[in-house]
Design a protein around this motif. Structure first.
Motif, mmCIF file in Angstrom:
data_model
loop_
_atom_site.group_PDB
_atom_site.id
_atom_site.type_symbol
_atom_site.label_atom_id
_atom_site.label_comp_id
_atom_site.label_asym_id
_atom_site.label_seq_id
_atom_site.Cartn_x
_atom_site.Cartn_y
_atom_site.Cartn_z
ATOM 1 N N SER A 104 0.846 -1.183 0.000
ATOM 2 C CA SER A 104 0.000 0.000 0.000
ATOM 3 C C SER A 104 0.884 1.236 0.000
ATOM 4 O O SER A 104 1.633 1.479 0.962
ATOM 5 C CB SER A 104 -0.902 0.014 1.246
ATOM 6 N N TYR A 105 0.804 2.002 -1.099
ATOM 7 C CA TYR A 105 1.552 3.258 -1.171
ATOM 8 C C TYR A 105 0.998 4.283 -0.180
ATOM 9 O O TYR A 105 1.729 5.136 0.324
ATOM 10 C CB TYR A 105 1.473 3.832 -2.591
ATOM 11 N N ASP A 106 -0.299 4.187 0.101
ATOM 12 C CA ASP A 106 -0.935 5.155 0.992
ATOM 13 C C ASP A 106 -0.491 4.982 2.439
ATOM 14 O O ASP A 106 -0.291 5.962 3.162
ATOM 15 C CB ASP A 106 -2.461 5.022 0.911
ATOM 16 N N ASN A 107 -0.333 3.729 2.879
ATOM 17 C CA ASN A 107 -0.038 3.444 4.280
ATOM 18 C C ASN A 107 1.390 2.966 4.523
ATOM 19 O O ASN A 107 1.781 2.775 5.675
ATOM 20 C CB ASN A 107 -1.015 2.384 4.812
ATOM 21 N N PRO A 231 9.996 -0.995 1.114
ATOM 22 C CA PRO A 231 10.590 0.338 1.249
ATOM 23 C C PRO A 231 10.997 0.615 2.701
ATOM 24 O O PRO A 231 10.539 -0.071 3.623
ATOM 25 C CB PRO A 231 9.463 1.277 0.813
ATOM 26 N N PRO A 232 11.845 1.606 2.915
ATOM 27 C CA PRO A 232 12.248 1.968 4.280
ATOM 28 C C PRO A 232 11.040 2.309 5.154
ATOM 29 O O PRO A 232 10.094 2.959 4.703
ATOM 30 C CB PRO A 232 13.125 3.203 4.061
ATOM 31 N N LYS A 233 11.059 1.814 6.380
ATOM 32 C CA LYS A 233 10.041 2.070 7.407
ATOM 33 C C LYS A 233 8.670 1.481 7.068
ATOM 34 O O LYS A 233 7.673 1.798 7.732
ATOM 35 C CB LYS A 233 9.913 3.568 7.670
ATOM 36 N N ALA A 234 8.617 0.631 6.052
ATOM 37 C CA ALA A 234 7.346 -0.025 5.743
ATOM 38 C C ALA A 234 6.986 -1.021 6.833
ATOM 39 O O ALA A 234 7.858 -1.697 7.397
ATOM 40 C CB ALA A 234 7.428 -0.728 4.396
ATOM 41 N N THR A 235 5.712 -1.106 7.153
ATOM 42 C CA THR A 235 5.223 -2.001 8.196
ATOM 43 C C THR A 235 4.626 -3.259 7.568
ATOM 44 O O THR A 235 3.811 -3.170 6.649
ATOM 45 C CB THR A 235 4.147 -1.305 9.042
#
Length: 246
Positions: A104-107, A231-235
């Motif tokens: 999810s690009y948004d979250n 990506p960096p910091k992605a959950t």
């Protein structure tokens, strides 16, 4: 001979005759859909854009129309990427032959799950488990044309028309739960250009419409296109199971 028996024979013949008259399976429509199926089975890779609109029934407003734009790349038999924008958010699905990744690009969240070893099997698997639908999936099934023919109560060729400046063949049909229309390109490939489905068995008959454009066939798509790196910091999250219908 028993007159009641004669009446039953006459009634059955009338029913059979009526069914034969009301069911229409046009050989031209079957031929065109078969050509589309043949093309799809011969494709080694492809990319296209699907512009989709669909209706959701609401309590106060009736049918409300929503839209999604999917950019799709497929490398058969085991690579696929779908990037989506629209009313369901900005997201990507990447399949590399072993796993399906959602982002999810948004979250800035992602989920990963094991997947079967082919595009078609993966589409079936995640649709059943998670309710994820894929643009133009029906056209890629080997049995697409035969399934349409066998389930249709009517299937007719309506003639030629134009979609986005391209001449195409217009086909319409119906079965027990829906009516549908296909627009197939009038060229050597018979690619699908548009599809409309009206769900006649549902309240207020919601519609689904998809326009397929920007087709590129058998391009050299690199395997790295289908790989996912968080990506960096992605959950990391989990795929949500499909809601069970009552």
């Amino acid at each position: 001979m028993n007159t009641k028996f004669l009446f039953l024979i006459g009634f059955l013949m009338m029913v059979i005759s009526t069914n034969a008259q009301t069911q229409r399976i046009d050989s031209t429509a079957v031929y065109l859909l078969s050509r589309t199926t043949e093309t799809m089975q011969d494709i080694k890779s492809c990319s296209f854009t699907a512009v989709t609109t669909y209706d959701i029934l609401t309590n106060n407003l009736g049918l409300v129309k929503h839209a999604i734009i999917d950019k799709v790349a497929i490398k058969f038999p085991e690579k696929m990427k779908v990037t989506s924008t629209g009313d369901k958010g900005n997201r990507a699905l990447l399949y590399n032959g072993q796993s399906l990744n959602y982002y999810s690009y948004d979250n800035n969240t992602y989920a990963t799950t094991a997947a079967p070893n082919s595009v078609i099997e993966t589409i079936d698997d995640v649709s059943k488990k998670y309710g994820i639908e894929f643009s133009a999936a029906d056209f890629f099934y080997p049995s697409f044309a035969s399934d349409i023919q066998s389930s249709s109560e009517d299937l007719v060729f309506l003639g030629k028309t134009t979609i986005n400046g391209k001449e195409c063949f217009h086909i319409a049909g119906r079965d027990k739960t829906k009516s549908f229309q296909f627009w197939i390109a009038n060229d050597d490939l018979f690619l699908p250009l548009k599809m409309v489905i009206i769900y006649t068995d549902q309240k207020e008959s919601p519609q689904f419409e998809a326009v397929y454009k920007d087709w590129v066939i058998n391009a050299d798509l690199p395997d790295t296109l289908f790989e996912f790196k968080a990506p960096p910091k992605a959950t990391k999250t989990k795929f949500a199971p499909r809601e069970k219908t009552k």
